[in-house]
Design a protein around this motif. Sequence first.
Motif, PDB file in Angstrom:
ATOM      1  N   THR A   4       0.846  -1.189   0.000  1.00  0.00           N
ATOM      2  CA  THR A   4       0.000   0.000   0.000  1.00  0.00           C
ATOM      3  C   THR A   4       0.884   1.242   0.000  1.00  0.00           C
ATOM      4  OG1 THR A   4      -0.114   0.004   2.427  1.00  0.00           O
ATOM      5  CG2 THR A   4      -1.875  -1.153   1.236  1.00  0.00           C
ATOM      6  N   PRO A   5       0.404   2.344  -0.571  1.00  0.00           N
ATOM      7  CA  PRO A   5       1.193   3.580  -0.537  1.00  0.00           C
ATOM      8  C   PRO A   5       1.399   4.049   0.898  1.00  0.00           C
ATOM      9  CG  PRO A   5      -0.563   3.733  -2.173  1.00  0.00           C
ATOM     10  CD  PRO A   5      -0.825   2.496  -1.376  1.00  0.00           C
ATOM     11  N   MET A  33       2.866   4.276  -6.880  1.00  0.00           N
ATOM     12  CA  MET A  33       2.863   5.005  -5.613  1.00  0.00           C
ATOM     13  C   MET A  33       3.319   4.108  -4.468  1.00  0.00           C
ATOM     14  SD  MET A  33      -0.557   7.377  -5.640  1.00  0.00           S
ATOM     15  CE  MET A  33      -0.670   8.843  -6.659  1.00  0.00           C
ATOM     16  N   ALA A  34       2.886   2.840  -4.491  1.00  0.00           N
ATOM     17  CA  ALA A  34       3.307   1.909  -3.444  1.00  0.00           C
ATOM     18  C   ALA A  34       4.813   1.663  -3.505  1.00  0.00           C
ATOM     19  CB  ALA A  34       2.556   0.587  -3.577  1.00  0.00           C
ATOM     20  N   LEU A  35       5.375   1.616  -4.718  1.00  0.00           N
ATOM     21  CA  LEU A  35       6.815   1.387  -4.871  1.00  0.00           C
ATOM     22  C   LEU A  35       7.625   2.631  -4.520  1.00  0.00           C
ATOM     23  CD1 LEU A  35       6.879  -0.667  -8.203  1.00  0.00           C
ATOM     24  CD2 LEU A  35       7.438  -1.509  -5.923  1.00  0.00           C
ATOM     25  N   LEU A  36       7.064   3.810  -4.774  1.00  0.00           N
ATOM     26  CA  LEU A  36       7.798   5.045  -4.497  1.00  0.00           C
ATOM     27  C   LEU A  36       7.905   5.332  -3.003  1.00  0.00           C
ATOM     28  CD1 LEU A  36       6.493   7.466  -7.281  1.00  0.00           C
ATOM     29  CD2 LEU A  36       8.688   6.283  -7.171  1.00  0.00           C
ATOM     30  N   LEU A  66      -9.122   3.253 -18.114  1.00  0.00           N
ATOM     31  CA  LEU A  66      -9.115   3.892 -16.798  1.00  0.00           C
ATOM     32  C   LEU A  66      -8.635   2.927 -15.726  1.00  0.00           C
ATOM     33  CD1 LEU A  66     -12.486   5.885 -16.893  1.00  0.00           C
ATOM     34  CD2 LEU A  66     -10.199   6.867 -16.736  1.00  0.00           C
ATOM     35  N   LEU A  67      -9.048   1.674 -15.840  1.00  0.00           N
ATOM     36  CA  LEU A  67      -8.641   0.666 -14.861  1.00  0.00           C
ATOM     37  C   LEU A  67      -7.135   0.423 -14.923  1.00  0.00           C
ATOM     38  CD1 LEU A  67      -9.516  -1.380 -12.731  1.00  0.00           C
ATOM     39  CD2 LEU A  67      -9.863  -3.049 -14.571  1.00  0.00           C
ATOM     40  N   VAL A  68      -6.579   0.327 -16.125  1.00  0.00           N
ATOM     41  CA  VAL A  68      -5.137   0.135 -16.281  1.00  0.00           C
ATOM     42  C   VAL A  68      -4.375   1.325 -15.712  1.00  0.00           C
ATOM     43  CG1 VAL A  68      -3.273  -0.001 -17.979  1.00  0.00           C
ATOM     44  CG2 VAL A  68      -5.301  -1.418 -18.244  1.00  0.00           C
ATOM     45  N   SER A  69      -4.860   2.536 -15.982  1.00  0.00           N
ATOM     46  CA  SER A  69      -4.211   3.737 -15.454  1.00  0.00           C
ATOM     47  C   SER A  69      -4.241   3.752 -13.926  1.00  0.00           C
ATOM     48  CB  SER A  69      -4.911   4.982 -16.002  1.00  0.00           C
ATOM     49  OG  SER A  69      -4.313   6.161 -15.511  1.00  0.00           O
ATOM     50  N   ALA A  70      -5.388   3.330 -13.353  1.00  0.00           N
ATOM     51  CA  ALA A  70      -5.511   3.301 -11.890  1.00  0.00           C
ATOM     52  C   ALA A  70      -4.561   2.269 -11.289  1.00  0.00           C
ATOM     53  CB  ALA A  70      -6.954   2.985 -11.503  1.00  0.00           C
ATOM     54  N   ILE A  71      -4.437   1.099 -11.908  1.00  0.00           N
ATOM     55  CA  ILE A  71      -3.538   0.058 -11.399  1.00  0.00           C
ATOM     56  C   ILE A  71      -2.095   0.532 -11.422  1.00  0.00           C
ATOM     57  CG2 ILE A  71      -2.607  -2.249 -11.854  1.00  0.00           C
ATOM     58  CD1 ILE A  71      -5.384  -3.040 -12.862  1.00  0.00           C
ATOM     59  N   LEU A  72      -1.687   1.120 -12.546  1.00  0.00           N
ATOM     60  CA  LEU A  72      -0.314   1.611 -12.657  1.00  0.00           C
ATOM     61  C   LEU A  72      -0.036   2.709 -11.624  1.00  0.00           C
ATOM     62  CD1 LEU A  72       0.182   1.769 -16.535  1.00  0.00           C
ATOM     63  CD2 LEU A  72       1.341   0.233 -14.937  1.00  0.00           C
ATOM     64  N   THR A  73      -0.990   3.608 -11.445  1.00  0.00           N
ATOM     65  CA  THR A  73      -0.806   4.696 -10.472  1.00  0.00           C
ATOM     66  C   THR A  73      -0.645   4.138  -9.063  1.00  0.00           C
ATOM     67  OG1 THR A  73      -2.131   6.203 -11.841  1.00  0.00           O
ATOM     68  CG2 THR A  73      -1.816   6.796  -9.524  1.00  0.00           C
ATOM     69  N   THR A 113       0.581  11.028 -12.922  1.00  0.00           N
ATOM     70  CA  THR A 113      -0.587  10.513 -13.640  1.00  0.00           C
ATOM     71  C   THR A 113      -0.662  11.052 -15.065  1.00  0.00           C
ATOM     72  OG1 THR A 113      -1.874  12.286 -12.581  1.00  0.00           O
ATOM     73  CG2 THR A 113      -1.961  10.100 -11.575  1.00  0.00           C
ATOM     74  N   THR A 114      -0.129  12.255 -15.291  1.00  0.00           N
ATOM     75  CA  THR A 114      -0.101  12.793 -16.654  1.00  0.00           C
ATOM     76  C   THR A 114       0.821  11.963 -17.542  1.00  0.00           C
ATOM     77  OG1 THR A 114      -0.542  15.030 -15.836  1.00  0.00           O
ATOM     78  CG2 THR A 114       0.386  14.836 -18.033  1.00  0.00           C
TER      79      THR A 114
END
Length: 594
Positions: A41-42, A436-439, A425-432, A530-531
């Motif tokens: 989790t982030p 974020m969790a990795l950062l 949208l789902l793919v974008s949400a998963i990647l985001t 996200t951009t």
Amino acid sequence: MAAPKRGRSASAQSKPGRSLALILIAIVALTGGMFASGHNTPRLGIDLAGGTSITLRAVAQPGEASSINKTNMDTAVDIMNRRVNGLGVSEAEVQTQGDKNIIVNIPKGTNSEEARQQVGTTAKLYFRPVLATEASVGAATATPSPSASGSASSSPSSSASPKTTASSSKTGSGTPSASATSQGRALSDALKADASSSASPSASASASTTPSATSSAAASAAAAKLEAQYTALDCSKKSVQNTAGKNAKAEDATVACGQVSGVWYKYVLGPAAVDGTDVKKAAAVLNTTTAAGWQVTMDFTGKGGDKFAKVTGELAKNTAPQNEFGIVLDGQVVSSPSVSSSITGGSAEISGSFTQEEAQSLSNMLSYGALPLTFKTDSVTTVTAALGGEQLHAGLIAGAIGLALVVIYLLIFYRGLSVIAIPSLLVSAILTYVIMALLGPGIGFALNLPAVCGAIVAIGITADSFIVFFERIRDEIREGRSLRPSVERAWPRARRTILVSDFVSFLAAAVLFIVTVGKVQGFAFTLGLTTVLDVVVVFLFTKPLMTILARRKFFANGHKFSGLDPKALGAKAPLRRTRRPAGSAAGPVDPKEA
């Protein structure tokens, strides 16, 4: 109508599965990395997860009451902020409160004790001569020069105040500066010399009861005690590394620890010869004229320059390691360059195989000592989330409502095309989420409420990209073209619009990130991230998926629920290519013939 261009673009059109496979592999790899890191989790900011609040009070050195001013306080805040915040997105907040206090808020998940040590070491910086050093027990078998080694030399002087440089080469391994036996002898000799220098020159063997003889005896006893401490010191133990010599007085010799290339060394250090407040300015600079690379420059005050010239002149007479001076911050040796001649002129350079990060870190430590301020910890309190779970819950609900409204809009106005937009949208949400969790463990990124707002705004940015592409396709269908050529003709124009729009959004996020501090940076960072992901998703997922679905009859035939019904769009009569008889002159085609 013109046929789609051949070559590279045609190949990409015919193999959209490659792009889909690439983004799928990226998602799987990033998700696997997230689970492997143990951070699923982030990391949450202090306004969502709580944390630690440290209150520091500035105390001026004796006779320096006027040093507690806005300039010095702002400088201290800037240094502390860089040390605890890194890239500026770890969500630690450093700010002044009143005229003398600095508040440091550190989110949950950060080692508050380590952070307190980082921000609480302000003015305890000394330059001490090195009397002896060797690798700590169990750390290494050899005894390379600790932290830094090399020579110090004066530049050719053509003016009254030549600038001098102290060159030092950082080495993780190398020629031992002394064997264990010779180290012991060197230490004994150095301590005896230090003890004898403490006694009056008029002392004699027969005057055993005179004050000078008593002083000499006391110094010898102190030297023996120090030698015993050095022998027993084991800097390979974490409990010792930050405590050895921490409370030593400036006028006393002490033992200390220091690290070089992952190996801890133990030191015997003489009384402080130069105080950190004698440093006027320190900076990390890149020397492009020589092979020195990153260097740390120091400018001393008038008295500090005289002290530094004196100590380097005395050290230059000795052999390694007693020609080194230790830069000691809060009891720990952070660097120990050696010298070969007296460094005069009030300026010096420490050079060697520093990385930019190492040079910047050392210059920050020297800048800490340059401030005539000491910060005392008034309080360390654990605080609950200011907004906490309720606000996070409210933010997630707001995001869900926004996403639901976008989905409803897509279903009503674009119908079947929503089977492309919603998975995008789902793919974008998963990647985001995964990034974020990795950062969090990677760069200390912490998700705060403004960052959540940035993610919600990103939903609209991503939806805009889909709408631009879909409308371009519809324009081509209105011109009377079939779906497959419409997709390929619409893409270049939609692509340009999407790139320009995302570039403007990213530029705004970058400027906002640079010129702001604290929580606003979280918003800017999330918006920029996200951009970038929007461009990745549109190019590698949305466009290839649209190319594949354009081959299906449901979309290709313009079903009324596909969102691409020519009648509903008011399309013109289909365009057809007309074959002209051989030899006929080129010219406009009669619409009736077409």
